[in-house]
Design a protein around this motif. Structure first.
Motif, mmCIF file in Angstrom:
data_model
loop_
_atom_site.group_PDB
_atom_site.id
_atom_site.type_symbol
_atom_site.label_atom_id
_atom_site.label_comp_id
_atom_site.label_asym_id
_atom_site.label_seq_id
_atom_site.Cartn_x
_atom_site.Cartn_y
_atom_site.Cartn_z
ATOM 1 N N PHE A 1 115.874 113.115 -42.198
ATOM 2 C CA PHE A 1 116.449 114.446 -42.089
ATOM 3 C C PHE A 1 117.594 114.513 -40.888
ATOM 4 C CE2 PHE A 1 113.082 115.043 -39.245
ATOM 5 C CZ PHE A 1 113.102 115.912 -38.129
ATOM 6 N N VAL A 2 118.431 115.344 -40.806
ATOM 7 C CA VAL A 2 119.401 115.459 -39.919
ATOM 8 C C VAL A 2 119.294 116.658 -38.791
ATOM 9 C CG1 VAL A 2 122.008 115.990 -39.506
ATOM 10 C CG2 VAL A 2 121.232 114.164 -41.187
ATOM 11 N N VAL A 3 119.652 116.658 -37.740
ATOM 12 C CA VAL A 3 119.758 117.763 -36.749
ATOM 13 C C VAL A 3 121.189 118.121 -36.395
ATOM 14 C CG1 VAL A 3 118.790 118.748 -34.808
ATOM 15 C CG2 VAL A 3 117.263 117.551 -35.859
ATOM 16 N N ASP A 4 121.596 119.132 -36.763
ATOM 17 C CA ASP A 4 122.884 119.718 -36.017
ATOM 18 C C ASP A 4 122.801 120.482 -35.020
ATOM 19 O OD1 ASP A 4 124.985 117.774 -37.945
ATOM 20 O OD2 ASP A 4 124.355 119.646 -39.455
ATOM 21 N N PHE A 5 123.480 120.386 -33.791
ATOM 22 C CA PHE A 5 123.127 121.163 -32.727
ATOM 23 C C PHE A 5 124.281 121.464 -31.803
ATOM 24 C CE2 PHE A 5 121.959 116.899 -31.448
ATOM 25 C CZ PHE A 5 122.265 116.785 -30.039
ATOM 26 N N ALA A 6 124.351 122.529 -31.045
ATOM 27 C CA ALA A 6 125.529 123.034 -29.965
ATOM 28 C C ALA A 6 124.713 122.985 -28.711
ATOM 29 C CB ALA A 6 126.079 124.123 -30.629
ATOM 30 N N VAL A 7 125.634 122.381 -27.576
ATOM 31 C CA VAL A 7 124.921 122.489 -26.428
ATOM 32 C C VAL A 7 126.067 123.352 -25.625
ATOM 33 C CG1 VAL A 7 124.519 121.273 -24.298
ATOM 34 C CG2 VAL A 7 123.995 120.233 -26.420
ATOM 35 N N CYS A 8 125.470 124.268 -24.961
ATOM 36 C CA CYS A 8 126.378 125.383 -24.338
ATOM 37 C C CYS A 8 125.872 125.759 -22.714
ATOM 38 C CB CYS A 8 126.491 126.734 -24.962
ATOM 39 S SG CYS A 8 126.397 126.725 -26.835
ATOM 40 N N PRO A 9 126.590 125.094 -21.964
ATOM 41 C CA PRO A 9 126.436 125.370 -20.517
ATOM 42 C C PRO A 9 126.198 126.545 -20.251
ATOM 43 C CG PRO A 9 127.853 123.548 -20.832
ATOM 44 C CD PRO A 9 127.632 124.448 -21.866
ATOM 45 N N ARG A 10 125.226 127.309 -19.323
ATOM 46 C CA ARG A 10 125.299 128.558 -18.754
ATOM 47 C C ARG A 10 125.834 128.646 -17.339
ATOM 48 N NH1 ARG A 10 119.580 131.069 -20.529
ATOM 49 N NH2 ARG A 10 120.560 132.228 -22.418
ATOM 50 N N GLY A 11 126.619 129.603 -17.066
ATOM 51 C CA GLY A 11 126.998 129.800 -15.620
ATOM 52 C C GLY A 11 127.943 128.676 -15.303
ATOM 53 N N LYS A 12 127.438 128.005 -14.159
ATOM 54 C CA LYS A 12 128.219 126.883 -13.436
ATOM 55 C C LYS A 12 127.568 125.587 -13.971
ATOM 56 C CE LYS A 12 130.187 129.550 -10.007
ATOM 57 N NZ LYS A 12 130.530 129.887 -8.433
ATOM 58 N N ALA A 13 126.771 125.272 -14.856
ATOM 59 C CA ALA A 13 126.129 124.155 -15.425
ATOM 60 C C ALA A 13 127.352 123.315 -15.799
ATOM 61 C CB ALA A 13 125.271 124.493 -16.242
ATOM 62 N N ALA A 14 127.282 121.928 -15.513
ATOM 63 C CA ALA A 14 128.175 121.159 -16.136
ATOM 64 C C ALA A 14 128.135 120.680 -17.590
ATOM 65 C CB ALA A 14 128.291 119.821 -15.263
ATOM 66 N N ALA A 15 129.060 120.347 -18.134
ATOM 67 C CA ALA A 15 129.008 119.890 -19.532
ATOM 68 C C ALA A 15 128.255 118.643 -19.611
ATOM 69 C CB ALA A 15 130.296 119.750 -20.176
ATOM 70 N N PRO A 16 127.541 118.405 -20.600
ATOM 71 C CA PRO A 16 126.560 116.834 -20.727
ATOM 72 C C PRO A 16 127.522 115.973 -20.604
ATOM 73 C CG PRO A 16 126.498 118.398 -22.653
ATOM 74 C CD PRO A 16 127.339 119.169 -21.821
ATOM 75 N N THR A 17 127.110 114.787 -20.125
ATOM 76 C CA THR A 17 127.713 113.468 -20.134
ATOM 77 C C THR A 17 127.219 112.725 -21.086
ATOM 78 O OG1 THR A 17 126.322 112.617 -18.577
ATOM 79 C CG2 THR A 17 128.311 113.553 -17.796
ATOM 80 N N ALA A 18 125.939 113.076 -21.832
ATOM 81 C CA ALA A 18 124.992 112.476 -22.774
ATOM 82 C C ALA A 18 123.918 113.535 -23.191
ATOM 83 C CB ALA A 18 124.627 111.054 -22.377
ATOM 84 N N VAL A 19 123.810 113.269 -24.583
ATOM 85 C CA VAL A 19 122.581 113.978 -25.120
ATOM 86 C C VAL A 19 121.812 113.141 -26.065
ATOM 87 C CG1 VAL A 19 123.801 116.360 -24.942
ATOM 88 C CG2 VAL A 19 123.904 114.711 -27.092
ATOM 89 N N ARG A 20 120.478 113.439 -25.949
ATOM 90 C CA ARG A 20 119.552 112.688 -26.487
ATOM 91 C C ARG A 20 118.485 113.497 -27.424
ATOM 92 N NH1 ARG A 20 119.359 109.658 -21.516
ATOM 93 N NH2 ARG A 20 117.512 110.813 -21.195
ATOM 94 N N VAL A 21 118.125 112.970 -28.570
ATOM 95 C CA VAL A 21 117.205 113.840 -29.512
ATOM 96 C C VAL A 21 116.016 113.031 -29.742
ATOM 97 C CG1 VAL A 21 116.996 115.122 -31.754
ATOM 98 C CG2 VAL A 21 119.080 115.231 -30.453
ATOM 99 N N ASP A 22 114.875 113.528 -29.513
ATOM 100 C CA ASP A 22 113.561 112.656 -30.173
ATOM 101 C C ASP A 22 112.661 113.652 -30.504
ATOM 102 O OD1 ASP A 22 111.930 110.412 -30.318
ATOM 103 O OD2 ASP A 22 111.908 109.866 -28.273
ATOM 104 N N ALA A 23 111.388 113.062 -30.878
ATOM 105 C CA ALA A 23 110.306 114.049 -31.243
ATOM 106 C C ALA A 23 108.905 113.318 -31.034
ATOM 107 C CB ALA A 23 110.641 114.330 -32.783
#
Length: 137
Positions: free
Chosen positions: A57-79
């Motif tokens: 299966f596939v996971v589509d996702f959005a990452v939204c920084p809050r406040g002054k949090a930096a945008a991600p330089t990398a993301v990982r998914v696992d289970a």
């Protein structure tokens, strides 16, 4: 003149409010689940919507920084299955598909039960982990 200024100011505030009200993951189609902590919010959806046992299966996702949090330089998914103390037999591949939007492919839950789907957000030397529990039949 004061009425005109007030109307202009009100319109500007309404415009800002509309932008702020744009929910994380609004560009993802279909039903979404939302995870958050103090620094980030994640909206995600699985394809298919009901995750099957023994099929990719596939996971589509959005990452939204809050406040002054930096945008991600990398993301990982696992289970993993905390009750059985093991993870998946496959390593998903995460691809950036747009600003703050990603797709993880190659996930497979090989047995029914409780699975914790984890999202790691990496910024420099810091990793934030958000998790969602899924029940697979």
């Amino acid at each position: 003149m004061n009425v005109v200024r007030c109307m202009i100011g009100c319109c500007a505030l309404l415009s800002l409010g509309a932008q702020a009200a744009d929910p994380c993951g609004s560009t993802l189609p279909g039903d979404k689940r939302v995870l958050d902590n103090a620094r980030y919010q994640i909206a995600y959806r699985t394809e298919p919507q009901t995750v099957p046992t023994g099929a990719h299966f596939v996971v589509d996702f959005a990452v939204c920084p809050r406040g002054k949090a930096a945008a991600p330089t990398a993301v990982r998914v696992d289970a993993n299955m905390p009750d059985h103390r093991h993870g998946m037999n496959y390593k998903p591949v995460v691809t950036k598909v747009g600003p703050g939007v990603y797709r993880a492919e190659g996930l497979l839950f090989h047995m029914p039960g409780r699975w914790d789907l984890t999202f790691d957000i990496v910024t420099g030397n810091t990793t934030q982990r958000l998790a969602s529990t899924l029940r697979v039949e």
